[in-house]
Scaffold this active site. Sequence first.
Site, PDB file in Angstrom:
ATOM      1  N   LEU A   1       0.895  -1.111   0.087  1.00 12.09           N
ATOM      2  CA  LEU A   1      -0.237  -0.154   0.058  1.00 12.09           C
ATOM      3  C   LEU A   1       0.895   1.185   0.086  1.00 12.09           C
ATOM      4  CD1 LEU A   1      -2.875  -1.029   2.204  1.00 12.09           C
ATOM      5  CD2 LEU A   1      -3.000  -1.092  -0.024  1.00 12.09           C
TER       6      LEU A   1
ATOM      7  N   CYS B   1      -6.909  -6.460   1.669  1.00  5.55           N
ATOM      8  CA  CYS B   1      -5.763  -6.592   1.179  1.00  5.55           C
ATOM      9  C   CYS B   1      -4.759  -7.315   2.083  1.00  5.55           C
ATOM     10  CB  CYS B   1      -4.801  -4.778   0.887  1.00  5.55           C
ATOM     11  SG  CYS B   1      -3.413  -4.906   0.070  1.00  5.55           S
TER      12      CYS B   1
ATOM     13  N   THR C   1      -6.736 -10.319  -3.974  1.00  3.84           N
ATOM     14  CA  THR C   1      -5.712 -11.366  -4.006  1.00  3.84           C
ATOM     15  C   THR C   1      -5.660 -12.242  -3.109  1.00  3.84           C
ATOM     16  OG1 THR C   1      -4.088  -9.759  -2.831  1.00  3.84           O
ATOM     17  CG2 THR C   1      -4.246  -9.752  -5.305  1.00  3.84           C
TER      18      THR C   1
END
EC number: 1.3.-.-
Length: 316
Positions: A74, A134, A199
């Site tokens: 990030l 994430c 993901t």
Amino acid sequence: MVDLSVDLGGGHRLPNPLMTASGCAANGKELHRFFDVSDIGAFVTKSVMAEPRSGRGTPRMAETPSCMLNSIGLQGPGIEAFVDEDLPWLQSVGARVLPSIAGSSSTEYAHVAATLRASRSFDAVVGVEVNISCPNVANRGLVFACDPLASAKVIALVREQLPRDIPVFAKLSPDVTDITAIAAACVKAGADGLTMINTLLGMVIDTDRMRPQLGGVTGGLSGPGIRPVAVRAIWQVRQAMFEGRIPTVPIIGVGGVRTGRDALELVAAGASAIQVGTVVFNDPSAPVRVLRELCELLEAKGYDRFTDAVAVAHGR
């Protein structure tokens, strides 16, 4: 011609269902060199947090068979820089923007949402994607999307900070036992839609050095190899909506889309819109190509409207 328009809530009707996937096209300027970013339904930005972040250590990326593993962490300039520079630029080129926001605490998410709302270019925003899933952050415990209560708290706080005509999309992780439970918690807390999937958490060992290949050890797995996981997750959540276990909301499908046929598979499973991500790294024009291929497929199959194909594989 097939009517490709979609309504994802809040009265913001998009001309087509194609979007970028967060993290795969920065904040627009890079991709705009290859095609006009206003040509796609919406541009999804890289996830932005409250403060600037340098991200994780290198190496940050590794190839795997039919996938890519990334451990960026990030990295970004923070929300203040985003609303001062990136969002005004996206507005200037006519892009419809779906900012992706993230945070290390529920209050940070709320602060980022409030700062976004106060920006002078907020008119370009057609929705907000809340990245609660994430997996490539330094502490695995920060993945809110693995817990229904933690997910719900973030969504509720973000929803409070945004106007009702701005739909909020919760981006879900596939790294859970029952994704329908997380989806239900998010919708109950105020999510107007869902983005599925982020993901998968993965890892690669460098067998020459006999050490993890990524500097951050683990990373997010994306690319064609994860598409069956995305199809399964979308199918399960859409089916739960049909059965009345989850209120019916739009699903933005993402995961391994390279072609129009890949996109159609996610749509048939229940996706109301499609994001294109990892393929952009070797084909920057992929979003507009996939859109064209999808349109051609729908026309060949006799569909007059894109929306008629959504969830068709459920037999409805």
